[in-house]
Scaffold this motif. Structure first.
Motif, mmCIF file in Angstrom:
data_model
loop_
_atom_site.group_PDB
_atom_site.id
_atom_site.type_symbol
_atom_site.label_atom_id
_atom_site.label_comp_id
_atom_site.label_asym_id
_atom_site.label_seq_id
_atom_site.Cartn_x
_atom_site.Cartn_y
_atom_site.Cartn_z
ATOM 1 N N GLU A 50 39.471 6.608 19.604
ATOM 2 C CA GLU A 50 38.763 6.776 20.871
ATOM 3 C C GLU A 50 39.265 8.011 21.606
ATOM 4 O OE1 GLU A 50 37.402 4.069 24.731
ATOM 5 O OE2 GLU A 50 39.038 3.397 23.448
ATOM 6 N N PHE A 51 40.570 8.230 21.580
ATOM 7 C CA PHE A 51 41.103 9.422 22.238
ATOM 8 C C PHE A 51 40.659 10.687 21.509
ATOM 9 C CE2 PHE A 51 44.195 12.618 23.463
ATOM 10 C CZ PHE A 51 44.246 12.431 24.835
ATOM 11 N N GLY A 52 40.648 10.648 20.192
ATOM 12 C CA GLY A 52 40.181 11.795 19.421
ATOM 13 C C GLY A 52 38.729 12.122 19.700
ATOM 14 N N GLN A 53 37.909 11.087 19.878
ATOM 15 C CA GLN A 53 36.515 11.315 20.238
ATOM 16 C C GLN A 53 36.419 11.959 21.619
ATOM 17 O OE1 GLN A 53 33.613 10.669 18.280
ATOM 18 N NE2 GLN A 53 35.271 10.611 16.767
ATOM 19 N N GLY A 54 37.304 11.533 22.535
ATOM 20 C CA GLY A 54 37.323 12.142 23.859
ATOM 21 C C GLY A 54 37.698 13.609 23.801
ATOM 22 N N LEU A 55 38.671 13.948 22.955
ATOM 23 C CA LEU A 55 39.035 15.348 22.781
ATOM 24 C C LEU A 55 37.866 16.145 22.232
ATOM 25 C CD1 LEU A 55 42.655 15.243 21.288
ATOM 26 C CD2 LEU A 55 41.978 16.045 23.557
ATOM 27 N N GLY A 56 37.149 15.561 21.295
ATOM 28 C CA GLY A 56 35.999 16.244 20.728
ATOM 29 C C GLY A 56 34.925 16.515 21.766
ATOM 30 N N GLN A 57 34.695 15.552 22.648
ATOM 31 C CA GLN A 57 33.709 15.738 23.703
ATOM 32 C C GLN A 57 34.145 16.814 24.692
ATOM 33 O OE1 GLN A 57 33.184 11.813 25.335
ATOM 34 N NE2 GLN A 57 32.408 10.988 23.400
#
Length: 204
Positions: A50-57
């Protein structure tokens, strides 16, 4: 925003990552990103977490952003003419006013931990960026040796009670897609830390 000593210590990789993440989010909440900052953020890679997805966004939003526009958006969100769209202080979120009891309580706690506001900083210590910088220092040992219990107490008293609401508001605003992505990322970070501290608290 907070005064950091030179007492950093050897950290386990996961603790070094935690400290770096707090510092990264704090930096973007303290001042608008520079061109160099944006270049770094644009290259951040997402992963399945979930944090990695946030970084991607956040990286995707940075690729669509302009440094001058972000400066204007930062000012509109956090400074404004008298006040920005959002007021990123614990006292305001918890009482509706600045410089109230949450700030006084924080100052007492900071003094007990050897944390002091830097001389060139004028903002009250309960600014979200300053609180995240304090967590960074507690994790990496900048304020001297601390344990997980100390980190948990600081987080619970001064961040968990209001930061999720602030990050939800930041994620929902429509002035800046970049800062909306940062709000979502901050929300994920506070949720992860809350869950982790809850778990360690039950194990203690």
């Amino acid at each position: 925003m907070t005064q950091v000593s030179s007492q950093t210590r050897e950290l386990a990789p996961e603790e070094a990552d935690r400290a770096a993440i707090y510092g990264f989010v704090a930096r973007l909440l303290q001042a608008p990103p520079t061109s160099a900052d944006l270049d770094v953020i644009r290259r951040l890679a997402a992963d399945e977490t979930e944090f990695g997805q946030g970084l991607g966004q956040l990286a995707a939003a940075a690729r669509e952003a302009d440094v001058n526009a972000l400066r204007d958006q930062f000012n509109a969100l956090f400074i404004g003419l008298g006040r920005g769209e959002l007021v990123p202080y614990a006292s305001f979120y918890l009482t509706g006013f600045l410089n109230e009891k949450p700030l006084a309580d924080l100052r007492v706690h900071m003094a007990s931990l050897g944390i002091a506001r830097a001389d060139d900083v004028k903002e009250p210590e309960d600014h979200i960026a300053a609180l995240f910088q304090s967590m960074e220092g507690l994790i990496d040992g900048s304020f001297g040796p601390t344990d997980l219990c100390t980190q948990r107490t600081f987080f619970t008293r001064h961040i968990a009670s209001w930061a999720p609401h602030f990050f939800k508001d930041l994620a929902a605003q429509t002035t800046s897609p970049f800062y909306a992505a940062l709000g979502a990322l901050g929300g994920v970070l506070t949720a992860i830390e809350t869950e982790a501290f809850d778990m360690t608290g039950r194990e203690a």
